[in-house]
Design a protein around this motif. Structure first.
Motif, short mmCIF file in Angstrom:
data_model
loop_
_atom_site.label_atom_id
_atom_site.label_comp_id
_atom_site.label_asym_id
_atom_site.label_seq_id
_atom_site.Cartn_x
_atom_site.Cartn_y
_atom_site.Cartn_z
N GLY A 196 0.80 -1.22 0.00
CA GLY A 196 0.00 0.00 0.00
C GLY A 196 0.83 1.26 0.00
O GLY A 196 0.43 2.29 0.54
N VAL A 197 1.99 1.21 -0.62
CA VAL A 197 2.92 2.34 -0.63
C VAL A 197 2.64 3.25 -1.82
O VAL A 197 2.35 2.78 -2.92
N THR A 198 2.70 4.56 -1.61
CA THR A 198 2.54 5.51 -2.71
C THR A 198 3.87 6.20 -3.08
O THR A 198 4.15 6.41 -4.25
N ARG A 199 4.68 6.53 -2.06
CA ARG A 199 5.98 7.13 -2.33
C ARG A 199 7.09 6.47 -1.52
O ARG A 199 8.25 6.52 -1.89
N GLY A 200 6.74 5.89 -0.38
CA GLY A 200 7.73 5.23 0.46
C GLY A 200 8.22 6.06 1.61
O GLY A 200 8.99 5.59 2.46
N GLU A 201 7.78 7.31 1.69
CA GLU A 201 8.29 8.18 2.74
C GLU A 201 7.91 7.70 4.14
O GLU A 201 8.76 7.60 5.03
N SER A 202 6.63 7.40 4.36
CA SER A 202 6.15 7.05 5.70
C SER A 202 6.83 5.82 6.28
O SER A 202 7.34 5.87 7.41
N PRO A 203 6.86 4.68 5.57
CA PRO A 203 7.51 3.51 6.18
C PRO A 203 8.99 3.69 6.40
O PRO A 203 9.53 3.22 7.42
N LEU A 204 9.67 4.39 5.51
CA LEU A 204 11.12 4.55 5.68
C LEU A 204 11.45 5.51 6.81
O LEU A 204 12.44 5.32 7.53
N VAL A 205 10.63 6.53 6.99
CA VAL A 205 10.82 7.43 8.14
C VAL A 205 10.52 6.69 9.43
O VAL A 205 11.22 6.84 10.44
N ALA A 206 9.45 5.85 9.41
CA ALA A 206 9.11 5.07 10.61
C ALA A 206 10.26 4.15 11.01
O ALA A 206 10.53 3.95 12.20
N LEU A 207 10.97 3.60 10.04
CA LEU A 207 12.09 2.71 10.34
C LEU A 207 13.24 3.44 11.04
O LEU A 207 14.05 2.81 11.73
N ARG A 208 13.31 4.74 10.87
CA ARG A 208 14.40 5.50 11.48
C ARG A 208 14.33 5.49 12.99
O ARG A 208 15.35 5.69 13.66
N VAL A 209 13.12 5.26 13.55
CA VAL A 209 12.99 5.25 15.02
C VAL A 209 13.12 3.85 15.58
O VAL A 209 13.03 3.65 16.79
N VAL A 210 13.31 2.87 14.71
CA VAL A 210 13.47 1.48 15.15
C VAL A 210 14.92 1.08 15.01
O VAL A 210 15.53 1.27 13.96
N ASN A 211 15.49 0.54 16.06
CA ASN A 211 16.89 0.17 16.05
C ASN A 211 17.02 -1.25 16.62
O ASN A 211 16.53 -1.51 17.72
N PRO A 212 17.64 -2.16 15.88
CA PRO A 212 18.29 -2.00 14.58
C PRO A 212 17.28 -2.06 13.45
O PRO A 212 16.10 -2.29 13.67
N THR A 213 17.76 -1.88 12.23
CA THR A 213 16.91 -1.94 11.04
C THR A 213 17.04 -3.32 10.38
O THR A 213 17.98 -4.06 10.65
N PRO A 214 16.09 -3.67 9.51
CA PRO A 214 16.16 -4.97 8.83
C PRO A 214 17.27 -5.00 7.79
O PRO A 214 17.82 -3.96 7.42
N ASN A 215 17.55 -6.19 7.29
CA ASN A 215 18.57 -6.30 6.24
C ASN A 215 18.06 -5.83 4.88
O ASN A 215 18.84 -5.45 4.02
N ALA A 216 16.73 -5.92 4.69
CA ALA A 216 16.16 -5.53 3.39
C ALA A 216 14.76 -4.97 3.58
O ALA A 216 14.04 -5.36 4.51
N VAL A 217 14.39 -4.06 2.71
CA VAL A 217 13.05 -3.48 2.69
C VAL A 217 12.54 -3.52 1.26
O VAL A 217 13.25 -3.15 0.32
#
Length: 236
Positions: free
Chosen positions: A172-193
Motif C-alpha cells: 500500500g505504498v505511494t511514495r515510500g516516505e512514511s515507512p522509511l521514516v518510521a524505520l528510522r525510530v526502530v533500532n536496529p533496522t532490517p537487512n532488506a526493505v
C-alpha cells in the motif's frame, strides 16, 4: 500455536468479521479471495450452486445467519487443508506473533538464509540500493498504513520475528516516505526493505539516501499482493 488451535482461532476470527460486518458479503468475498478459492470451488465444497455464493457476496441474499457463516468458514478452511494448509499456517504465524491479519499478512522464518537478490527476483522487485548484508532468514509482509498508524514502537520491533536478518515488505505504498521514516525510530533496522505497489520513478527522493545511511537493501515491486505472498510462501 498448535494446528487445531490455529484453525479454531482463525475460524472464530473469520466468522466474527463476517457476522459483525456492515457488509457481510464483501467481508466473505475478502476472505474467500484471501484463501484463493473461487466461488465455484466454494460452492462445490458446500454442495450448493455458485449463484448462492455470488448472491451472498453481492448482497442479493439477506445476510447469512451464524449457521451459514459456520458452513462457509468451514468450507474455506477445509479446502485450504486439502491444499496443504498454507493459508492456515500463514495466519497462524501472524496470530501467534500477536498481530491482526489486516496489519501483518505474513511472518515467516526460513530454514536457511537466502540471498536477498533471490528474494527480490521472486517478487519481481527492482533493487534501488544494496545494503550491508546480502542474505536474509525471513520476511514480514505488512500493510504500511495500518502498521504505522496502529502499532507502537515496541510492536513495530516485533515485526522482525526471530531476527532483524529479514526483509520487511510494506504494501500500500505511494511514495515510500512514511515507512522509511518510521524505520528510522526502530533500532536496529532490517537487512532488506521491499516497497510494494510503486514504480522506481515514483519513489520518494530521499528513500535511497535513508537506505544507504541505515545499511539495508531497498527494492520496489508492483507484483499483485496475492502473487507476491504465493512467491514468498515457496521460500523454505
Amino acid at each position: 500455536m498448535a494446528e487445531r488451535a490455529t484453525r479454531e482461532a482463525l475460524a472464530e476470527k473469520i466468522a466474527g468479521e463476517i457476522t459483525l460486518s456492515s457488509d457481510p458479503g464483501a467481508t466473505l468475498r475478502k476472505w474467500r479471495t484471501d484463501f484463493d478459492v473461487s466461488q465455484t470451488r466454494l460452492a462445490q465444497e458446500l454442495d450448493v450452486s455458485s449463484s448462492v455464493i455470488s448472491d451472498y457476496e453481492s448482497g442479493r441474499r439477506e445476510s447469512p445467519g451464524i449457521g451459514v457463516v459456520r458452513r462457509l468458514v468451514t468450507g474455506l478452511l477445509s479446502i485450504d487443508e486439502r491444499r496443504g494448509g498454507e493459508r492456515i499456517r500463514q495466519y497462524g504465524r501472524v496470530l501467534s506473533a500477536g498481530f491482526e491479519s489486516d496489519v501483518v499478512y505474513d511472518l515467516r522464518e526460513y530454514a536457511t538464509a537466502r540471498p536477498i537478490a533471490e528474494v527480490f527476483r521472486r517478487v519481481d522487485a527492482t533493487q534501488i540500493t544494496s545494503g550491508n548484508h546480502d542474505r536474509i532468514s525471513g520476511h514480514t509482509v505488512i500493510d504500511s498504513i495500518r502498521a504505522i498508524t496502529r502499532l507502537s514502537s515496541e510492536e513495530f520491533i516485533r515485526l522482525y520475528g526471530q531476527s532483524t536478518n529479514r526483509a520487511l515488505v510494506f504494501t500500500g505504498v505511494t511514495r515510500g516516505e512514511s515507512p522509511l521514516v518510521a524505520l528510522r525510530v526502530v533500532n536496529p533496522t532490517p537487512n532488506a526493505v521491499i516497497l510494494h505497489g510503486i514504480e522506481p520513478a515514483d519513489l520518494w527522493d530521499h528513500a535511497a539516501d535513508l537506505a544507504r545511511i541505515d545499511g539495508y537493501s531497498l527494492a520496489v515491486t508492483t507484483m499483485s499482493i496475492d502473487s507476491m505472498l504465493d512467491e514468498l510462501g515457496t521460500i523454505e
